[in-house]
Design an enzyme around this catalytic site. Structure first.
Site, short mmCIF file in Angstrom:
data_model
loop_
_atom_site.label_atom_id
_atom_site.label_comp_id
_atom_site.label_asym_id
_atom_site.label_seq_id
_atom_site.Cartn_x
_atom_site.Cartn_y
_atom_site.Cartn_z
N PHE A 161 32.72 44.45 35.08
CA PHE A 161 34.18 44.53 35.36
C PHE A 161 33.39 43.82 36.65
O PHE A 161 32.82 43.67 37.50
CB PHE A 161 34.10 45.89 35.75
N ARG A 174 40.87 42.29 46.07
CA ARG A 174 41.78 40.80 45.27
C ARG A 174 41.75 40.09 46.74
O ARG A 174 42.01 38.32 46.14
CB ARG A 174 43.13 41.56 45.57
P1 IMP Z 1 43.57 44.04 28.64
O1 IMP Z 1 44.83 44.01 28.15
O2 IMP Z 1 42.59 44.51 28.56
O3 IMP Z 1 43.77 42.36 28.61
O4 IMP Z 1 44.01 43.83 30.55
C1 IMP Z 1 44.24 42.59 31.44
C2 IMP Z 1 44.62 43.06 32.67
O5 IMP Z 1 43.62 44.07 33.19
C3 IMP Z 1 44.03 41.96 33.46
O6 IMP Z 1 45.54 41.70 33.63
C4 IMP Z 1 43.51 42.57 34.84
O7 IMP Z 1 44.71 43.32 35.86
C5 IMP Z 1 42.74 44.50 34.61
N1 IMP Z 1 41.72 43.50 34.07
C6 IMP Z 1 40.84 43.61 32.73
N2 IMP Z 1 39.48 43.80 33.09
C7 IMP Z 1 39.03 43.64 34.54
C8 IMP Z 1 37.86 43.48 35.66
O8 IMP Z 1 37.33 43.32 35.03
N3 IMP Z 1 38.42 43.38 36.52
C9 IMP Z 1 39.84 43.56 37.12
N4 IMP Z 1 40.68 44.21 36.06
C10 IMP Z 1 40.49 43.68 34.75
#
Ligand code: IMP
Ligand code: MG
Length: 194
Positions: A161, A174
């Site tokens: 993460f 951020r």
């Molecule tokens: P997905 O739908 O699982 O592909 O998630 C995409 C969204 O999850 C991204 O646009 C981020 O906002 C959030 N996200 C996924 N992994 C991380 C991470 O490691 N750090 C912070 N945000 C994350």
């Protein structure tokens, strides 16, 4: 015991994964590649997915040596403070302009499960753009749940993460200039570790 972190976000970082200079170099490369790929198009619209891609799109748009316009959408796939995608995508802010007949480039911060982008490409595809391509700063292929064609990736990263350069945890971090791994004790409770 809850751990809310330090006053200086930098103090909550266990490890810097991608430093400021590496991001800058890669964003310049992506801008040049994207500019070259759209030869002949005068109707490019960068669609940035808030809030995570805010920092990336600001730098990327200045690295693309062509005319582009921008629009923003805000979607939510995670609950506040969570680290797992729920699979349910909600549109919090829709496009302000039309994309019909235009070359759409979706600008994302990170692709994790792929559920968010899978939903978005379907949604935007229904609005009759001329093309849809995807650029993401970060990609975590190990976690993918749906098959997605990603046109440009800044960096492939391990299943950790990460925060910074637009990415948050509970709306913090951020504003870090780099991508880093949060100290585990700060998000352990969010992922079910005591
Ligand atoms: P997905 O739908 O699982 O592909 O998630 C995409 C969204 O999850 C991204 O646009 C981020 O906002 C959030 N996200 C996924 N992994 C991380 C991470 O490691 N750090 C912070 N945000 C994350
Ligand atoms: Mg995001």
């Amino acid at each position: 015991m809850s751990n809310t972190g330090s006053a200086n976000p930098h103090d909550d970082i266990a490890e810097i994964l991608i430093d400021e200079a590496a991001i800058k170099t890669r964003v310049e490369e992506l801008g040049a590649e994207i500019g070259a790929a759209y030869t002949g198009s005068d109707s490019i619209v960068l669609i940035s997915v808030l809030k995570g891609a805010l920092v990336f799109v600001a730098d990327l748009m200045r690295a693309i040596p062509r005319n582009v316009s921008i629009d923003v959408m805000e979607v939510s796939s995670y609950g506040g403070g969570n680290t797992e995608s729920s699979g349910t995508v909600r549109i919090l802010k829709d496009l302000s302009g039309t994309i019909e007949g235009r070359d759409v480039l979706i600008v994302e911060d990170i692709i994790d499960t792929g559920l968010t982008l899978n939903y978005l490409t379907g949604y935007l595809g229904g609005k009759s753009p001329r093309s849809i391509r995807i650029v993401t700063l970060l990609n975590k292929p190990a976690r993918r749940l749906v098959d997605l064609k990603v046109d440009w990736t800044g960096f492939e990263i391990p299943d950790k993460f990460v925060v910074g350069y637009g990415l948050d945890f509970g709306e913090k971090y951020r504003n870090l200039r780099y991508v880093g791994v949060l100290k585990r004790e700060l998000y352990a409770s969010a992922i079910g570790e005591a």
